[in-house]
Scaffold this active site. Structure first.
Site, mmCIF file in Angstrom:
data_model
loop_
_atom_site.group_PDB
_atom_site.id
_atom_site.type_symbol
_atom_site.label_atom_id
_atom_site.label_comp_id
_atom_site.label_asym_id
_atom_site.label_seq_id
_atom_site.Cartn_x
_atom_site.Cartn_y
_atom_site.Cartn_z
ATOM 1 C CG HIS A 87 37.159 48.797 34.284
ATOM 2 N ND1 HIS A 87 38.043 48.411 33.474
ATOM 3 C CD2 HIS A 87 36.757 47.735 35.118
ATOM 4 C CE1 HIS A 87 38.161 47.114 33.620
ATOM 5 N NE2 HIS A 87 37.609 46.383 34.633
ATOM 6 C CG ASP A 117 40.020 50.568 31.585
ATOM 7 O OD1 ASP A 117 39.859 51.006 32.596
ATOM 8 O OD2 ASP A 117 39.685 49.351 31.219
ATOM 9 C CB SER A 129 39.856 44.401 35.747
ATOM 10 O OG SER A 129 38.710 44.036 34.716
#
Length: 256
Positions: free
Chosen positions: A66, A110, A207
């Site tokens: 992402h 992801d 992330s």
């Protein structure tokens, strides 16, 4: 109650139940020691830190899928302080690899491999981190760490110095049950750690960073409860690296 206001209120309440990908904060962590975590990478868009990542081979960095927003992406290695370090090395991204079928953090997969423009030589400021060699679950209550750049509290100012915090692995069934209480089903192939029954965890900006247990990178920071890093709440969620070993090995083998 006027109709426009009621619609706005319903939209707001609905959004609070959704997950949100991490953007670079470490909650209740500390500055990483110099000479440690030399595998850490800053994945940057148009020269600005966006996500974490980690070097797993001389020319491949693992991060979260992402994090790919389609902008000019580069990878910075060899730094704890993104502004002050003299050892910073910037690499162009030669190619991005994501699993077939990735849509968003809620549906899983992801994970992203970044092939950087040139091979890196391990040394005093940069080194690779080991990943699992076979698919194996991580035992609940194992002590691990997560690191990243960004603010150190919700709503705070970003920092340039690498932060690290200790987190514990949470039993997957417990994690699934906690997320189900807010009507959220977890995707397959994830690990949970931090946030739950503790004030430690990751947040927006981390992330793509690694979840490291006993020197082994086992997970990739994926998402938490919608923008809420005032822990404790539901567990933080990571992509489980060992579930993607055949995919990782094939890409590295075909492009090295």
């Amino acid at each position: 109650m006027p109709a426009p206001f009621l619609i706005l209120l319903l939209c707001l309440l609905s959004s609070l139940a959704h997950t949100e990908s991490f953007g670079g904060k470490i909650i209740n962590g500390k500055s990483a020691e110099k000479g440690s975590l030399l595998y850490m990478a800053s994945v940057q868009l148009n020269g600005v830190h966006k996500c974490g990542g980690f070097l797993i081979s001389p020319n491949f960095v693992l991060t979260a899928a992402h994090c790919d927003k389609g902008d000019n992406m580069t990878v910075v290695l060899g730094s704890h302080d993104l502004k002050a370090d003299k050892n910073i090395q910037r690499f162009n991204v030669k190619q991005k690899h994501t699993p077939n079928g990735f849509k968003d953090v809620n549906t899983g997969k992801d994970i992203m491999l970044l092939q950087i423009s040139r091979k890196v030589k391990s040394g005093k400021t940069i080194e690779t981190v080991k990943i699992p060699v076979k698919d194996k679950s991580v035992r609940a209550n194992s002590k691990c760490l997560v690191a990243g750049w960004g603010a150190v509290q919700r709503g705070g100012q970003s920092v340039t110095d690498l932060q690290v915090v200790s987190v514990s692995i949470i039993d997957l069934k417990v994690c699934q049950d906690e997320w189900s209480k807010i009507n959220q089903k977890l995707p397959a192939n994830v690990i949970c750690a931090g946030g739950y029954k503790t004030k430690n965890g990751a947040c927006q900006g981390d992330s793509g960073g690694p979840l490291v247990c006993s020197g082994l990178a086992v997970g990739i920071v994926s998402f938490n409860l919608h923008g809420n890093c005032d822990y404790p709440n539901v567990p933080n969620v990571y992509t489980q690296i060992s579930k993607y070993l055949p995919w990782i090995k094939k890409i590295i083998r075909n492009n090295s």
